[in-house]
Design a protein around this motif. Structure first.
Motif, mmCIF file in Angstrom:
data_model
loop_
_atom_site.group_PDB
_atom_site.id
_atom_site.type_symbol
_atom_site.label_atom_id
_atom_site.label_comp_id
_atom_site.label_asym_id
_atom_site.label_seq_id
_atom_site.Cartn_x
_atom_site.Cartn_y
_atom_site.Cartn_z
ATOM 1 N N GLY A 9 0.798 -1.215 0.000
ATOM 2 C CA GLY A 9 0.000 0.000 0.000
ATOM 3 C C GLY A 9 0.829 1.261 0.000
ATOM 4 O O GLY A 9 1.431 1.627 1.018
ATOM 5 N N THR A 10 0.875 1.969 -1.152
ATOM 6 C CA THR A 10 1.625 3.230 -1.223
ATOM 7 C C THR A 10 0.748 4.376 -1.732
ATOM 8 O O THR A 10 1.242 5.368 -2.244
ATOM 9 C CB THR A 10 2.872 3.086 -2.120
ATOM 10 O OG1 THR A 10 2.476 2.743 -3.455
ATOM 11 C CG2 THR A 10 3.814 2.025 -1.583
ATOM 12 N N ASN A 11 -0.574 4.223 -1.596
ATOM 13 C CA ASN A 11 -1.488 5.301 -1.978
ATOM 14 C C ASN A 11 -1.821 6.185 -0.778
ATOM 15 O O ASN A 11 -2.834 6.875 -0.755
ATOM 16 C CB ASN A 11 -2.766 4.739 -2.602
ATOM 17 C CG ASN A 11 -3.531 3.846 -1.642
ATOM 18 O OD1 ASN A 11 -3.003 3.431 -0.605
ATOM 19 N ND2 ASN A 11 -4.762 3.515 -1.978
ATOM 20 N N ASP A 33 0.896 -2.608 -4.908
ATOM 21 C CA ASP A 33 -0.426 -1.993 -4.950
ATOM 22 C C ASP A 33 -1.300 -2.766 -5.939
ATOM 23 O O ASP A 33 -0.794 -3.569 -6.724
ATOM 24 C CB ASP A 33 -0.332 -0.530 -5.386
ATOM 25 C CG ASP A 33 0.325 0.345 -4.331
ATOM 26 O OD1 ASP A 33 -0.338 0.658 -3.329
ATOM 27 O OD2 ASP A 33 1.503 0.713 -4.508
ATOM 28 N N TYR A 34 -2.610 -2.492 -5.911
ATOM 29 C CA TYR A 34 -3.519 -3.137 -6.855
ATOM 30 C C TYR A 34 -3.758 -2.266 -8.081
ATOM 31 O O TYR A 34 -4.461 -2.656 -9.005
ATOM 32 C CB TYR A 34 -4.853 -3.495 -6.187
ATOM 33 C CG TYR A 34 -5.567 -2.327 -5.561
ATOM 34 C CD1 TYR A 34 -6.392 -1.493 -6.330
ATOM 35 C CD2 TYR A 34 -5.439 -2.065 -4.210
ATOM 36 C CE1 TYR A 34 -7.043 -0.419 -5.757
ATOM 37 C CE2 TYR A 34 -6.091 -0.987 -3.628
ATOM 38 C CZ TYR A 34 -6.895 -0.175 -4.402
ATOM 39 O OH TYR A 34 -7.539 0.906 -3.831
ATOM 40 N N THR A 39 -0.889 6.161 -6.388
ATOM 41 C CA THR A 39 0.142 5.562 -5.534
ATOM 42 C C THR A 39 1.379 6.463 -5.492
ATOM 43 O O THR A 39 2.464 6.083 -5.928
ATOM 44 C CB THR A 39 0.501 4.151 -6.021
ATOM 45 O OG1 THR A 39 0.885 4.220 -7.410
ATOM 46 C CG2 THR A 39 -0.664 3.205 -5.878
ATOM 47 N N ARG A 50 8.445 -1.683 -8.216
ATOM 48 C CA ARG A 50 6.979 -1.578 -8.120
ATOM 49 C C ARG A 50 6.338 -2.791 -8.760
ATOM 50 O O ARG A 50 6.727 -3.195 -9.852
ATOM 51 C CB ARG A 50 6.464 -0.322 -8.829
ATOM 52 C CG ARG A 50 6.855 0.974 -8.194
ATOM 53 C CD ARG A 50 6.249 2.148 -8.947
ATOM 54 N NE ARG A 50 4.801 2.266 -8.728
ATOM 55 C CZ ARG A 50 4.053 3.231 -9.241
ATOM 56 N NH1 ARG A 50 4.597 4.143 -10.025
ATOM 57 N NH2 ARG A 50 2.759 3.275 -8.997
ATOM 58 N N HIS A 55 -6.415 -7.322 -6.251
ATOM 59 C CA HIS A 55 -6.986 -6.564 -5.141
ATOM 60 C C HIS A 55 -7.101 -7.453 -3.900
ATOM 61 O O HIS A 55 -7.596 -8.580 -3.969
ATOM 62 C CB HIS A 55 -8.366 -6.016 -5.515
ATOM 63 C CG HIS A 55 -8.853 -4.940 -4.601
ATOM 64 N ND1 HIS A 55 -9.360 -5.204 -3.358
ATOM 65 C CD2 HIS A 55 -8.902 -3.583 -4.752
ATOM 66 C CE1 HIS A 55 -9.719 -4.072 -2.781
ATOM 67 N NE2 HIS A 55 -9.442 -3.075 -3.608
ATOM 68 N N TYR A 87 -4.858 -4.582 4.807
ATOM 69 C CA TYR A 87 -3.756 -5.503 4.505
ATOM 70 C C TYR A 87 -3.413 -6.337 5.741
ATOM 71 O O TYR A 87 -3.099 -7.530 5.638
ATOM 72 C CB TYR A 87 -2.525 -4.738 4.031
ATOM 73 C CG TYR A 87 -2.587 -4.266 2.599
ATOM 74 C CD1 TYR A 87 -2.665 -5.185 1.549
ATOM 75 C CD2 TYR A 87 -2.553 -2.921 2.276
ATOM 76 C CE1 TYR A 87 -2.708 -4.760 0.221
ATOM 77 C CE2 TYR A 87 -2.599 -2.483 0.953
ATOM 78 C CZ TYR A 87 -2.681 -3.415 -0.063
ATOM 79 O OH TYR A 87 -2.735 -3.003 -1.380
#
Length: 393
Positions: A9-11, A33-34, A39, A50, A55, A87
């Motif tokens: 998770g980088t958003n 990430d999805y 992000t 990356r 999801h 997560y």
């Protein structure tokens, strides 16, 4: 070291801060990430790699299979670091399976979920003699009588599962002023299929909110810790930190460390407490079982929790450390703090003078970094894009 750090998770700026904390130590960081959309944390110069995964909720099994497949391709087991509650929930559900391929501090499946779930956390805290706000559950006998006698108005309707509630309502709780508003909040929660509890509001302004941030090793002993005091939250009164300073409060260590050690917790945890303005007692509000919003502040005052996690799990733990002085340093999420300040001033809870005086501290910015500006630029582009789409509709 060959062990990569896989960051989920980088958003959001928690993932960004985690990447920076590891990247400055020359750790190979992998942003998972999805989607590529929003992000901004992955735009950091400290992000080594990356990858886009299925999801974590919509395709849960495919997500787990993806993580395992990724780990199998590596020369050493990666360290897995979730940066969002959702997560953490998935990791906890598949903990035994994931631990065969990843380095994860927690060893007891279900404990992450138990401390994140407000209902089970309440029971756990009560069992170990930690104060929690008085609570009434929906199916108790004489429900409304107990609300009147034990809780009183105003009170809060609080979710058992916070991530699902926030995803649905974009707020952490419902504050209700009377029975009519209580019934409306309960109706909305029921229609959304979300379990809730009703709690007394502990008296005190937002600066009565405090945190105990700690790392517990594989023997469930606290090795590193910091305490903080919130000043502002967004949404105001019942939201996330937007302006919080490091402040040494030994009583939080005495209560928080004992509780986490007693329940056998391992890894990073943040306990949020509220100090009762009338009695001075600290009440446990919730536990974050993942890297916190305040992570950059903790790093700035000398405790790098992502790196502490990485070093212990890869077999070379760092020396124990605590921040036992006041550093006059504050975490600042400027974007949401501007919104919060408007709300506090509008409701008369703060004056412009109060706000300006509070800002006279050294800053640990949520997103901005002179040495790593691209995430902030990406964030501003994201915000501008959202505002443009709203104005176009």
């Amino acid at each position: 070291m060959n062990n990569k750090a896989v960051i989920l998770g980088t958003n959001y700026y928690i993932g960004l801060s985690t990447i920076r904390c590891l990247g400055v130590q020359d750790i190979h960081t992998v942003a998972v990430d999805y989607s590529y959309e929003n992000t901004y944390g992955a735009h950091s110069k400290y992000c080594s790699e990356r990858v886009i995964a299925p999801h974590y909720k919509e395709n849960k099994q495919q997500f787990i299979d993806f993580l395992i497949d990724y780990a199998r391709k590596q020369t050493a087991p990666p360290v897995l670091i979730p940066c969002h509650d959702s997560y953490v929930e998935v990791i906890d559900e598949y903990l035994d399976e994931l631990k065969q391929h990843y380095l994860i501090p927690q060893t007891e499946q279900g404990l992450y979920t138990e401390v994140m779930n407000k209902e089970t956390l309440h029971a756990l805290a009560t069992k170990h003699g930690v104060l929690v706000p008085e609570t009434v559950r929906l199916h108790e006998e004489n429900f409304y009588e107990k609300i009147d006698e034990i809780i009183g108005y105003p009170c809060i309707v609080k979710p058992v599962d916070s991530p699902s509630f926030v995803a649905k309502f974009r707020k952490k709780i419902f504050q209700v002023e009377n029975r009519q508003e209580l019934d409306e909040a309960l109706r909305k929660s029921e229609e959304a299929g979300l379990e809730v509890i009703v709690q007394r509001i502990i008296p005190g302004f937002d600066d009565h909110m405090h945190t105990f941030d700690a790392y517990l090793n594989q023997d469930s002993k606290v090795t590193h810790w910091v305490t903080c005091q919130k000043h502002r939250q967004y949404p105001i009164n019942f939201g996330a930190s937007v302006y919080t300073e490091q402040k040494y409060i030994p009583e939080l260590y005495e209560v928080g460390a004992k509780f986490l050690e007693d329940i056998g917790f391992k890894g990073f945890a943040e306990i949020e407490f509220k100090k009762d303005a009338e009695t001075g007692n600290f009440y446990l509000i919730e536990i974050n079982a993942r890297i916190t919003n305040l992570n950059h502040l903790l790093y700035k005052v000398g405790i790098n929790f992502p790196y502490i996690t990485y070093r212990e799990l890869t077999g070379s733990p760092l020396q124990s450390k605590a921040v036992t002085e006041n550093t006059n340093t504050a975490f600042w999420y400027v974007y949401e703090d501007i919104l919060a300040i408007k709300g506090y001033i509008k409701t008369g809870q703060l004056s412009t003078k109060d706000v300006l005086q509070s800002l006279l501290k050294k800053k640990a910015y949520a997103i901005w970094d002179w040495k790593d500006p691209k995430p902030a630029i990406s964030f501003l582009q994201m915000i501008a894009g959202k505002k443009f789409r709203r104005s176009s509709n």
